[in-house]
Design a protein around this motif. Structure first.
Motif, PDB file in Angstrom:
ATOM      1  N   GLN A  46      28.896  40.809  48.935  1.00 38.57           N
ATOM      2  CA  GLN A  46      28.718  41.965  48.066  1.00 38.57           C
ATOM      3  C   GLN A  46      29.984  42.774  47.886  1.00 38.57           C
ATOM      4  N   ASN A  47      31.061  42.395  48.583  1.00 40.23           N
ATOM      5  CA  ASN A  47      32.304  43.153  48.433  1.00 40.23           C
ATOM      6  C   ASN A  47      32.903  42.927  47.063  1.00 40.23           C
ATOM      7  N   PRO A  48      33.106  44.008  46.303  1.00 43.07           N
ATOM      8  CA  PRO A  48      33.844  43.821  45.054  1.00 43.07           C
ATOM      9  C   PRO A  48      35.340  43.668  45.298  1.00 43.07           C
TER      10      PRO A  48
ATOM     11  N   MET B   1      34.673  49.985  36.286  1.00 44.54           N
ATOM     12  CA  MET B   1      35.151  49.985  37.673  1.00 44.54           C
ATOM     13  C   MET B   1      36.253  48.952  37.837  1.00 44.54           C
ATOM     14  N   LYS B   2      37.389  49.376  38.389  1.00 45.92           N
ATOM     15  CA  LYS B   2      38.526  48.488  38.513  1.00 45.92           C
ATOM     16  C   LYS B   2      38.373  47.652  39.766  1.00 45.92           C
ATOM     17  N   GLU B   3      38.783  46.390  39.676  1.00 46.93           N
ATOM     18  CA  GLU B   3      38.744  45.578  40.888  1.00 46.93           C
ATOM     19  C   GLU B   3      40.100  45.660  41.579  1.00 46.93           C
ATOM     20  N   GLU B   4      40.061  45.962  42.893  1.00 48.97           N
ATOM     21  CA  GLU B   4      41.315  46.110  43.634  1.00 48.97           C
ATOM     22  C   GLU B   4      41.451  44.998  44.639  1.00 48.97           C
ATOM     23  N   THR B   5      42.666  44.663  44.940  1.00 42.70           N
ATOM     24  CA  THR B   5      42.925  43.716  46.022  1.00 42.70           C
ATOM     25  C   THR B   5      43.504  44.479  47.200  1.00 42.70           C
TER      26      THR B   5
END
Lengths: 55, 225
Positions: A46-48, B1-5
């Motif tokens: 579930q981690n985005p 929503m931005k996806e971050e690494t």
């Protein structure tokens, strides 16, 4: 035995610090939901966020 | 929503892992030697390797070097993932790691030389106590900085235990300082000079013990404390 003055003062300071920390935690809502986090850490999918490591 | 690494610092975890294994081997080897020196006293063949000098080396090695590095390894790994952020400062991480190893090496050198304060689990002489205090502050800054910049609002319960470890785990060192007359701490703070009474008071109230403090950061072994 005079060291007791300092020791009791230190202990009181520590206690007051913990009291402030507890009041902050309650105000901040840290104790609102204690059940979800215990399950959340078991769920990887579930981690985005993608986990990568550099270096 | 931005996806971050998120880039977690795994190097520090690996370093602490290597150190844990290394000092585990060293500390337990010394423990075996010390254990054998009891039924076989001829094994005390050098003044630097007598039972009296090796025993505190064993206890300090397994407590601070082995378990200490192990706790830091687990802490650095899990804290980052539970806070969803890299450690507050890579520089502080490095200083913490290498400083801690330096302290262990200093202990490994001074204890066989017989330089001991004689206090159980606090045998290290006062310069090393000061070093432990400094490294403990570095660790605390890194720990609290990481918690401050966390991306998860709810502090997972282990984070509270890590905070308590910072407050309780390092205390044998800096609370030994008032009891030591040779560094002028007592003069500086106009403290009563009857050193032994002062020392006992400080130790009994503040040095709650390393074993309980180490286990406080490990709730799964709390039952041992």
């Amino acid at each position: 035995m005079e060291i007791m003055f300092i020791l009791i003062a230190i202990s009181l300071a520590i206690v007051i610090f913990f009291l402030i920390a507890f009041i902050w935690a309650v105000k901040d809502g840290q104790f609102e939901d204690c059940h979800t986090p215990s399950i959340k850490i078991l769920l990887d999918d579930q981690n985005p966020y993608k986990e990568e490591s550099v270096k | 929503m931005k996806e971050e690494t998120i880039y977690y610092d795994n190097v520090i975890v690996r370093n602490f892992a290597f150190a844990t294994v290394l000092w585990g081997i060293v500390g337990m080897l010394v423990g075996i030697i010390v254990a054998l020196q009891m039924p076989f006293p001829f094994l005390n063949f050098s003044q630097y390797l007598t039972f009296g000098r090796l025993r505190p080396l064993h206890t300090n090695a397994v407590i601070f070097a082995f378990v200490g590095n192990g706790i830091f390894m687990g802490l650095y790994y899990s804290l980052q993932r539970v806070c969803k952020t890299r450690m507050f400062s890579d520089a502080l991480s490095k200083i913490h790691f290498w400083g801690w190893q330096g302290i262990i090496v200093a202990a490994a050198i001074t204890l066989p030389l017989g330089l001991s304060s004689g206090k159980e689990y606090a045998e290290l002489e006062w310069p090393i106590d000061i070093a432990i205090t400094l490294i403990w502050v570095v660790f605390g800054l890194n720990l609290m900085g990481t918690i401050a910049k966390r991306r998860v609002h709810h502090m997972y319960v282990a984070v509270w235990f890590y905070l308590s470890y910072f407050f309780c785990g390092g205390n044998p060192s800096y609370f030994q300082l008032p009891g030591n007359p040779s560094i002028g701490f007592q003069k500086l703070f106009h403290i009563c000079r009857s050193s032994r009474c002062l020392d006992a008071m400080v130790v009994w109230t503040q040095c709650r013990g390393i074993f309980p403090d180490h286990t406080l950061s490990r709730p799964d072994v709390l039952f041992l404390a």
